[in-house]
Design a protein around this motif. Structure first.
Motif, PDB file in Angstrom:
ATOM      1  N   CYS A   1      52.278  32.328  41.190  1.00  0.00           N
ATOM      2  CA  CYS A   1      51.426  33.446  41.606  1.00  0.00           C
ATOM      3  C   CYS A   1      51.271  33.445  43.120  1.00  0.00           C
ATOM      4  O   CYS A   1      51.435  32.414  43.788  1.00  0.00           O
ATOM      5  N   ARG A   2      50.947  34.619  43.656  1.00  0.00           N
ATOM      6  CA  ARG A   2      50.689  34.806  45.090  1.00  0.00           C
ATOM      7  C   ARG A   2      49.529  35.781  45.266  1.00  0.00           C
ATOM      8  O   ARG A   2      49.330  36.685  44.449  1.00  0.00           O
TER       9      ARG A   2
ATOM     10  N   TYR B   1      43.382  27.656  35.399  1.00  0.00           N
ATOM     11  CA  TYR B   1      43.726  27.375  36.794  1.00  0.00           C
ATOM     12  C   TYR B   1      42.689  28.019  37.716  1.00  0.00           C
ATOM     13  O   TYR B   1      42.202  29.120  37.462  1.00  0.00           O
ATOM     14  N   PHE B   2      42.383  27.300  38.792  1.00  0.00           N
ATOM     15  CA  PHE B   2      41.513  27.797  39.852  1.00  0.00           C
ATOM     16  C   PHE B   2      42.351  27.832  41.129  1.00  0.00           C
ATOM     17  O   PHE B   2      42.847  26.801  41.589  1.00  0.00           O
ATOM     18  N   ILE B   3      42.552  29.032  41.675  1.00  0.00           N
ATOM     19  CA  ILE B   3      43.433  29.204  42.829  1.00  0.00           C
ATOM     20  C   ILE B   3      42.581  29.573  44.045  1.00  0.00           C
ATOM     21  O   ILE B   3      41.717  30.451  43.963  1.00  0.00           O
TER      22      ILE B   3
ATOM     23  N   SER C   1      53.263  30.498  47.564  1.00  0.00           N
ATOM     24  CA  SER C   1      53.372  30.564  46.109  1.00  0.00           C
ATOM     25  C   SER C   1      52.600  29.412  45.483  1.00  0.00           C
ATOM     26  O   SER C   1      52.699  28.265  45.911  1.00  0.00           O
ATOM     27  N   PHE C   2      51.796  29.729  44.467  1.00  0.00           N
ATOM     28  CA  PHE C   2      51.040  28.723  43.730  1.00  0.00           C
ATOM     29  C   PHE C   2      51.672  28.554  42.347  1.00  0.00           C
ATOM     30  O   PHE C   2      52.021  29.536  41.690  1.00  0.00           O
ATOM     31  N   SER C   3      51.785  27.330  41.912  1.00  0.00           N
ATOM     32  CA  SER C   3      52.360  27.059  40.594  1.00  0.00           C
ATOM     33  C   SER C   3      51.264  27.017  39.539  1.00  0.00           C
ATOM     34  O   SER C   3      50.244  26.341  39.707  1.00  0.00           O
TER      35      SER C   3
ATOM     36  N   SER D   1      43.391  46.075  50.341  1.00  0.00           N
ATOM     37  CA  SER D   1      43.588  45.842  48.912  1.00  0.00           C
ATOM     38  C   SER D   1      43.989  44.386  48.709  1.00  0.00           C
ATOM     39  O   SER D   1      44.854  43.857  49.394  1.00  0.00           O
ATOM     40  N   THR D   2      43.303  43.752  47.812  1.00  0.00           N
ATOM     41  CA  THR D   2      43.516  42.334  47.537  1.00  0.00           C
ATOM     42  C   THR D   2      44.035  42.201  46.111  1.00  0.00           C
ATOM     43  O   THR D   2      43.388  42.654  45.169  1.00  0.00           O
ATOM     44  N   SER D   3      45.188  41.606  45.960  1.00  0.00           N
ATOM     45  CA  SER D   3      45.769  41.516  44.626  1.00  0.00           C
ATOM     46  C   SER D   3      46.410  40.152  44.412  1.00  0.00           C
ATOM     47  O   SER D   3      46.655  39.396  45.351  1.00  0.00           O
ATOM     48  N   VAL D   4      46.655  39.871  43.159  1.00  0.00           N
ATOM     49  CA  VAL D   4      47.331  38.644  42.762  1.00  0.00           C
ATOM     50  C   VAL D   4      48.540  39.039  41.914  1.00  0.00           C
ATOM     51  O   VAL D   4      48.432  39.849  40.994  1.00  0.00           O
ATOM     52  N   THR D   5      49.679  38.492  42.259  1.00  0.00           N
ATOM     53  CA  THR D   5      50.905  38.738  41.497  1.00  0.00           C
ATOM     54  C   THR D   5      51.295  37.461  40.763  1.00  0.00           C
ATOM     55  O   THR D   5      51.307  36.380  41.353  1.00  0.00           O
ATOM     56  N   VAL D   6      51.580  37.610  39.489  1.00  0.00           N
ATOM     57  CA  VAL D   6      52.014  36.464  38.685  1.00  0.00           C
ATOM     58  C   VAL D   6      53.416  36.756  38.168  1.00  0.00           C
ATOM     59  O   VAL D   6      53.672  37.828  37.611  1.00  0.00           O
ATOM     60  N   HIS D   7      54.315  35.810  38.360  1.00  0.00           N
ATOM     61  CA  HIS D   7      55.701  35.958  37.903  1.00  0.00           C
ATOM     62  C   HIS D   7      56.020  34.843  36.911  1.00  0.00           C
ATOM     63  O   HIS D   7      55.700  33.677  37.144  1.00  0.00           O
ATOM     64  N   TYR D   8      56.653  35.238  35.802  1.00  0.00           N
ATOM     65  CA  TYR D   8      57.004  34.276  34.748  1.00  0.00           C
ATOM     66  C   TYR D   8      58.518  34.139  34.716  1.00  0.00           C
ATOM     67  O   TYR D   8      59.243  35.104  34.479  1.00  0.00           O
TER      68      TYR D   8
END
Length: 335
Positions: free
Chosen positions: A51-52, A21-23, A42-44, A67-74
């Motif tokens: 992810c966000r 995936y490319f977000i 939210s991105f699927s 601070s730049t972060s990416v959160t992924v939830h399953y």
């Protein structure tokens, strides 16, 4: 005939499916002071994976930092996936991370992982006019979601294949280590198979008995054809001639403690009861504790008293000790 309850075994194969995936997320008016954390939509990332992006302003070592972060939830309970982080950067390349050498992050259903880096605002300010048109900044993230796909396998197919493989060793004299002597025939077999399937054979080959020492087992109380069907069942859980051999196989199954085979024989005999064998089957049931066969024989006698009694004196002389038992069941039935 006691019913046995065995745990159900679930067979499955696990394979993986990788989806890259490319977000991309653009933040407008980025250079204005960020007083509160900013979250992206939210991105699927496929089924059950979201992810966000997150931006948060703070001061670190006297420098303004976001601070730049990416959160992924399953979201898939009971499943597992891996987040393989490839890279992260923004549109002016002040933040550029290469995570390709890092191990994937393992996630179970319901879990969340977060990863990211810091963005120094002082560096961005110097390039504002040239590199950040319209005060907009775009963030890019490259990830691969690797899902564990558990595909069920038909248990019956597995067991059938295993039984087929074992049956190939039936009567294989090259690999056998024990001989069954039955009537005029010497039948090769394998101690490991016999011991694994029958506790009687296991005790025989593990107790210093003559059979263990000599490698020969003499069977004189079971017919040759019944022994062969018994072996087929031990190797493959299958009986080719059950309809014809059930009467001879049932005592063999009882002798070698094979409850499944005994149950198969008993159910077959229940369906074969008729006038000329009902006393024979009743005697067999009493000798080998076959409650269902005994009840079926008694039911047949009670339902057909005149036909049974017309069998003649020979039947009653042969099975005289059963007459008292049958008489008790017939009291009040024959008028």
């Amino acid at each position: 005939m006691a019913a046995t309850s065995e745990p159900y075994l679930i067979f499955a194969e696990t394979r993986t499916q990788a989806s890259p995936y490319f977000i991309e997320w653009t933040v407008h008016n980025f250079l204005y002071p960020i007083s509160n954390p900013v979250d992206s939509p939210s991105f699927s990332l496929g089924e059950g994976v979201e992810c966000r992006f997150h931006l948060k302003y703070h001061v670190f070592s006297n420098q303004e930092v976001v601070s730049t972060s990416v959160t992924v939830h399953y979201r898939c309970p009971g499943k597992v996936c891996y987040i393989d982080r490839k890279g992260f950067h923004n549109s002016i390349h002040e933040v550029k991370e290469d995570w390709s050498a890092q191990p994937p992050l393992r996630m179970e259903g319901g879990e969340t992982v977060q990863f990211g880096t810091n963005l120094h605002l002082s560096l961005i300010s110097k390039k504002k006019a040239e590199n950040i048109p319209d005060s907009s900044l775009t963030f890019f993230c490259y990830v691969t979601v690797v899902e564990e796909l558990v595909a069920p396998i038909n248990k019956n197919v597995l067991l059938h294949n295993m039984a087929t493989d074992f049956e190939k060793e039936l009567y294989n004299s090259k690999s056998s280590d024990v001989i069954l002597e039955v009537e005029d025939e010497r039948i090769p077999a394998h101690k490991a198979v016999l011991s694994a399937r029958s506790p009687v054979f296991a005790a025989m080959f593990d107790s210093g008995m003559s059979e263990q020492i000599s490698g020969h087992v003499r069977i004189s109380d079971i017919k040759k054809e019944a022994v062969k069907e018994l072996l087929r069942f031990l190797y493959s859980c299958r009986v080719d001639r059950l309809h014809d051999m059930a009467y001879d196989l049932l005592p063999a199954a009882d002798k070698y403690c094979l409850p499944d085979l005994k149950d198969m024989c008993e159910r077959t005999l229940v369906n074969q009861i008729k006038v000329d064998n009902v006393f024979i089957y009743l005697e067999l049931a009493n000798s080998h504790q076959c409650d269902e066969l005994r009840r079926a024989a008694i039911r047949y006698i009670k339902a057909n008293p005149k036909e049974v009694m017309s069998c003649g004196a020979d039947v009653f002389r042969t099975h005289a000790y059963l007459l008292a038992e049958v008489f008790e069941e017939l009291v009040g039935v024959i008028s």
